[in-house]
Write an enzyme that holds these catalytic residues in place. Structure first.
Site, PDB file in Angstrom:
ATOM      1  N   THR A 292       4.314   1.700   2.788  1.00 34.42           N
ATOM      2  CA  THR A 292       5.801   2.054   1.874  1.00 34.42           C
ATOM      3  C   THR A 292       6.508   2.774   2.026  1.00 34.42           C
ATOM      4  O   THR A 292       6.646   2.705   2.502  1.00 34.42           O
ATOM      5  CB  THR A 292       5.599   2.709   0.335  1.00 34.42           C
ATOM      6  OG1 THR A 292       4.725   1.304  -0.316  1.00 34.42           O
ATOM      7  CG2 THR A 292       7.097   3.101  -0.481  1.00 34.42           C
TER       8      THR A 292
ATOM      9  N   GLY B  11       0.869  -0.980  -0.177  1.00 32.78           N
ATOM     10  CA  GLY B  11       0.058  -0.270  -0.418  1.00 32.78           C
ATOM     11  C   GLY B  11       0.798   1.303   0.100  1.00 32.78           C
ATOM     12  O   GLY B  11       2.078   1.591   0.020  1.00 32.78           O
ATOM     13  N   CYS B  12      -0.091   2.266  -0.674  1.00 34.86           N
ATOM     14  CA  CYS B  12       1.005   4.053  -0.672  1.00 34.86           C
ATOM     15  C   CYS B  12       1.316   3.903   0.888  1.00 34.86           C
ATOM     16  O   CYS B  12       2.581   4.437   1.268  1.00 34.86           O
ATOM     17  CB  CYS B  12       0.285   4.840  -1.032  1.00 34.86           C
ATOM     18  SG  CYS B  12      -1.704   4.509  -0.819  1.00 34.86           S
ATOM     19  N   TYR B  13       0.397   4.272   1.646  1.00 32.54           N
ATOM     20  CA  TYR B  13       0.743   4.482   3.662  1.00 32.54           C
ATOM     21  C   TYR B  13       2.371   3.903   3.860  1.00 32.54           C
ATOM     22  O   TYR B  13       3.050   4.352   4.288  1.00 32.54           O
ATOM     23  CB  TYR B  13      -0.109   4.437   4.341  1.00 32.54           C
ATOM     24  CG  TYR B  13      -0.785   5.644   4.177  1.00 32.54           C
ATOM     25  CD1 TYR B  13      -0.891   7.694   3.477  1.00 32.54           C
ATOM     26  CD2 TYR B  13      -2.302   5.944   3.607  1.00 32.54           C
ATOM     27  CE1 TYR B  13      -1.788   8.428   3.356  1.00 32.54           C
ATOM     28  CE2 TYR B  13      -3.403   6.844   3.348  1.00 32.54           C
ATOM     29  CZ  TYR B  13      -2.968   7.753   3.238  1.00 32.54           C
ATOM     30  OH  TYR B  13      -3.874   8.781   2.910  1.00 32.54           O
TER      31      TYR B  13
END
Length: 304
Positions: free
Chosen positions: A114, A110-112
């Site tokens: 990462t 996921g972006c967060y």
């Protein structure tokens, strides 16, 4: 040999970004379905099983359904959160030492998480941050991270400037943060959205004076440098700028930039990661993982 790739969900935000990065590459052949066939189960089953590597850009339940359609040796990169803590799946963050190249099924981070994991995982491994410390993470993202519905909401309502959410403290990214950082407790996660299409800042505050290890800024930077100095996508910055910004119309980027800020007494610190939520936080990571799985240049198609 040309590697055949099928993107299931290629018309979504992440899928379109992946297609753009793969366009014109001679080492890959991207299979596409006509608009009237992209939701046809028979057509999707055929494309999924004929591909060397399939990339799923789907909601969680749809990603699980897509996996049930595969009965061949197709390798999979799942962009959803359906398999990020599942047994038998490789977490697609190669910079953390995971064997993405040899994996059959890879779950794209996921972006967060990462940003959070890039900051925290090396410090926990180095013993600078105890694995049972109650961590918090504050993060702000461009609104493209919410997919079509949130993009339309911000585009249609120019009065919206900021969104704070996740107040049930059950965000789907928390389990992967906890598992892949090796934490005893789930971090308290405060996600936010700004009126910018892309971009992300993830921050982990640390009360250094309260930590039993009381790590210095230099020690934390050393641990991050040791983890990432040989990784071309991630840059650890020694300087401490006075501000970090998200531009409203920033260009795409697949970089991940890490900072450590501390006060002069060394009693407090703020760990900060800057990335493109659609880059290293989504499409860029998927392309990097695809390159590794296919035995190609890991940086092909990335914007650094």
């Amino acid at each position: 040999m040309t590697v055949t790739v099928f993107i299931d969900g290629a018309v979504g935000t992440t899928g379109l970004e992946i297609r753009d990065r793969l366009a014109g590459r001679g080492d890959l052949a991207v299979v596409t379905l006509a608009d009237d066939r992209r939701k046809d189960v028979t057509a999707r089953r055929e494309a999924l099983n004929d591909a060397d590597i399939a990339i799923l850009c789907l909601p969680d339940d749809a990603a699980r359904e897509a996996m049930a359609l595969i009965d061949s040796g197709t390798r999979v990169i799942d962009g959803s959160s359906a398999h990020r803590t599942a047994d038998g799946w490789t977490y697609g963050f190669p910079e953390l030492g995971l064997d993405v190249a040899g994996a059959a099924n890879v779950s794209n981070p996921g972006c967060y998480p990462t940003g959070f994991l890039a900051l925290v995982a090396p410090l926990v491994r180095a013993g600078l941050v105890p694995h049972d410390w109650p961590l918090t993470v504050n993060a702000i993202s461009g609104y493209s991270g919410g997919g079509k519905s949130l993009i339309e909401r911000f585009d249609d309502d120019e009065t919206l400037a900021f969104r704070d959410y996740g107040f049930a403290l059950e965000h789907k990214h928390v389990p992967e943060m906890q598992r892949h950082a090796g934490l005893a407790h789930p971090p308290v996660f405060a996600p936010m959205v700004a009126r910018a299409f892309r971009g992300m800042i993830v921050e982990v505050p640390l009360p250094l004076a309260a930590l039993p290890t009381r790590p210095s800024r230099a020690a934390m930077l050393d641990a991050l440098h040791a983890a990432y100095d040989h990784q071309p996508v991630i840059t650890v910055h020694d300087e401490a700028p006075g501000e970090l910004l998200i531009a409203r119309d920033a260009p795409l980027s697949d970089r991940l930039d890490l900072y450590v800020f501390a006060n002069r007494s060394g009693e407090q610190a703020r760990l900060v990661a800057c990335l493109d939520n659609l880059g290293k936080g989504a499409a860029g990571a998927a392309v990097q993982n695809l390159n590794l799985m296919a035995g190609l240049d890991p940086l092909a198609g990335l914007v650094l």
